[in-house]
Design an enzyme around this catalytic site. Structure first.
Site, PDB file in Angstrom:
ATOM      1  N   THR A 201      20.230  18.371   3.841  1.00 55.39           N
ATOM      2  CA  THR A 201      21.013  17.518   2.943  1.00 55.39           C
ATOM      3  C   THR A 201      20.347  16.152   2.933  1.00 55.39           C
ATOM      4  OG1 THR A 201      23.090  18.654   3.296  1.00 55.39           O
ATOM      5  CG2 THR A 201      23.260  16.301   2.824  1.00 55.39           C
ATOM      6  N   VAL A 230      33.056  23.928  -1.295  1.00 53.35           N
ATOM      7  CA  VAL A 230      32.487  22.601  -1.502  1.00 53.35           C
ATOM      8  C   VAL A 230      32.617  21.837  -0.187  1.00 53.35           C
ATOM      9  CG1 VAL A 230      32.823  20.399  -2.701  1.00 53.35           C
ATOM     10  CG2 VAL A 230      33.008  22.543  -3.983  1.00 53.35           C
ATOM     11  N   GLY A 231      31.584  21.140   0.206  1.00 49.22           N
ATOM     12  CA  GLY A 231      31.608  20.423   1.486  1.00 49.22           C
ATOM     13  C   GLY A 231      32.004  18.964   1.343  1.00 49.22           C
ATOM     14  N   ASP A 232      31.577  18.179   2.304  1.00 48.01           N
ATOM     15  CA  ASP A 232      31.930  16.758   2.353  1.00 48.01           C
ATOM     16  C   ASP A 232      31.106  15.892   1.401  1.00 48.01           C
ATOM     17  OD1 ASP A 232      29.714  17.501   4.021  1.00 48.01           O
ATOM     18  OD2 ASP A 232      29.683  15.440   4.763  1.00 48.01           O
ATOM     19  N   THR A 251      25.579  13.659   7.046  1.00 46.02           N
ATOM     20  CA  THR A 251      25.023  15.009   6.979  1.00 46.02           C
ATOM     21  C   THR A 251      25.469  15.805   8.193  1.00 46.02           C
ATOM     22  OG1 THR A 251      23.026  16.365   7.034  1.00 46.02           O
ATOM     23  CG2 THR A 251      22.845  14.166   7.996  1.00 46.02           C
ATOM     24  N   GLY A 254      30.037  20.150   7.053  1.00 44.17           N
ATOM     25  CA  GLY A 254      30.922  19.403   6.172  1.00 44.17           C
ATOM     26  C   GLY A 254      32.398  19.500   6.467  1.00 44.17           C
TER      27      GLY A 254
HETATM   28  N1  ASP Z   1      27.309  18.330   4.802  1.00 45.74           N
HETATM   29  C1  ASP Z   1      26.734  19.390   4.023  1.00 45.74           C
HETATM   30  C2  ASP Z   1      27.817  20.389   3.677  1.00 45.74           C
HETATM   31  O1  ASP Z   1      28.612  20.710   4.528  1.00 45.74           O
HETATM   32  C3  ASP Z   1      25.633  20.139   4.724  1.00 45.74           C
HETATM   33  C4  ASP Z   1      24.646  19.315   5.537  1.00 45.74           C
HETATM   34  O2  ASP Z   1      24.748  18.109   5.604  1.00 45.74           O
HETATM   35  O3  ASP Z   1      23.714  19.918   6.121  1.00 45.74           O
HETATM   36  O4  ASP Z   1      27.829  20.881   2.561  1.00 45.74           O
END
Ligand code: ASP
Length: 332
Positions: A201, A230-232, A251, A254
């Protein structure tokens, strides 16, 4: 006194020197350096932090080794669904997109959501309609495809269990720690799917010559994600936040950043406890660790102080400060 500053990250996770080849490491460093230079040329020319973080993140989206834009990970169905957000600290305006496909630079679409709509977050079909209406560039599936992400999906599906991206050494080191549904297949909730958390990310934070702050983050999410997960990253306050005291891009896994409202957590610690950006970031990561979350963040304050803490094995990261000196780091 305000000092211009720019930081970028290319994801946090289990990044061990023993698993890296010199060639690959050079490539990652090149990707980070190109993004830093791209954003810095804007800041150094008197440009805004908002333009700088957008340009830095777009550069990382174009670089196929990172999990954003080109090179995004695959969903369970073998698709690439991306999330991105951007926030302007001086106006508190923000824009985000979730669940978008074939958009070359999701961060640019997020900025257009901020500037051309009265909304903050557009998702899926609606986001595509908006992109089409406004004439945002798309690319065919082949543009986004990378072999290594495809292999990661095959591995995740073959494993048939939820796991974080820990190495054997780290698993041993973590023995005794409480297991959560994310690491233990038998206890995961009904309807959950095998996920692996990839590294890559991307994000950027900046402070410009007027002391204005901005943050942006972009991702392909998690390998093998399903059900429109959907993540953060596109959620303001969780994966991205900026106001007049700090700008933050996160990152990591999430789900924990959403529960911890991590990006805003850092800002709140600065505002309400009067902490420095470094102390607030350290406390924020300690809290993330306490709730079993793994990952890291980059943050900058209105004086140009940068901090880049994480609790994972490593984080691709770098920054440039007022005298133009560049630092790029990967490991702990
Ligand atoms: N935070 C991102 C998600 O959960 C993934 C990542 O940062 O590696 O979609």
């Amino acid at each position: 006194m305000t000092k211009i500053a720019l930081a970028v990250h290319g994801g946090a996770g289990t990044i061990l020197k023993s698993q890296m080849t010199p060639d690959l490491e050079r490539e990652y460093r090149n990707g980070l350096e190109t993004a830093l230079k791209t954003g810095w040329s804007i800041l150094d020319g008197g440009g805004s932090s908002l333009d700088a973080v957008e340009a830095a993140v777009a550069s990382l989206e174009d670089f196929p080794l990172f999990n954003a834009g080109r090179g995004s990970v695959f969903t369970h169905e073998g698709k690439q669904e991306m999330d991105a957000s951007i926030m302007d600290g001086s106006s508190l305006k923000a824009g985000a997109v979730a669940f978008v496909k074939n958009i070359k630079n999701p961060v640019k679409l997020a900025r257009l959501v901020m500037e051309r709509t009265e909304h903050v977050l557009l998702a899926g079909e609606g986001a595509h309609q908006f992109a089409e209406q406004i004439g945002v560039g798309t690319e065919p599936d082949e543009y986004f495809f990378t072999e290594h992400r495809w292999l990661q999906l095959q591995e995740a599906m073959a494993e048939g269990r939820v796991r974080l991206d820990h190495s054997e050494e780290e698993e041993k080191g973590r023995k005794g720690e409480e297991e959560t549904w994310s690491t233990k297949a038998e206890t995961r909730p009904v309807g959950s799917v095998p996920l692996t958390r990839p590294i890559g990310t991307v994000g950027s934070v900046a402070c410009d010559s007027r002391g204005h702050l901005a943050a942006a983050t972009s991702t392909g999410g998690m390998t093998n994600k399903k059900y429109g997960r959907v993540g953060d990253t596109p959620q303001i306050g969780a994966g991205t936040y900026a106001d007049d005291v700090c700008a933050v891009s996160c990152t990591g896994h999430g789900e924990y950043f959403m529960r911890g409202v991590t990006a805003y957590d850092l800002a709140a610690r600065m505002k309400y406890k009067g902490l420095s950006v470094e102390a607030a970031a350290r406390e924020t990561i300690d809290h993330l660790t306490r709730i079993n979350g793994e990952g890291g963040l980059i943050a900058v304050d209105q004086h140009g102080n940068i901090t880049q803490p994480f609790n994972s094995g490593g984080m691709y990261r770098g920054y440039i400060i007022h005298n133009g000196s560049t630092t790029i780091e990967i490991y702990r």
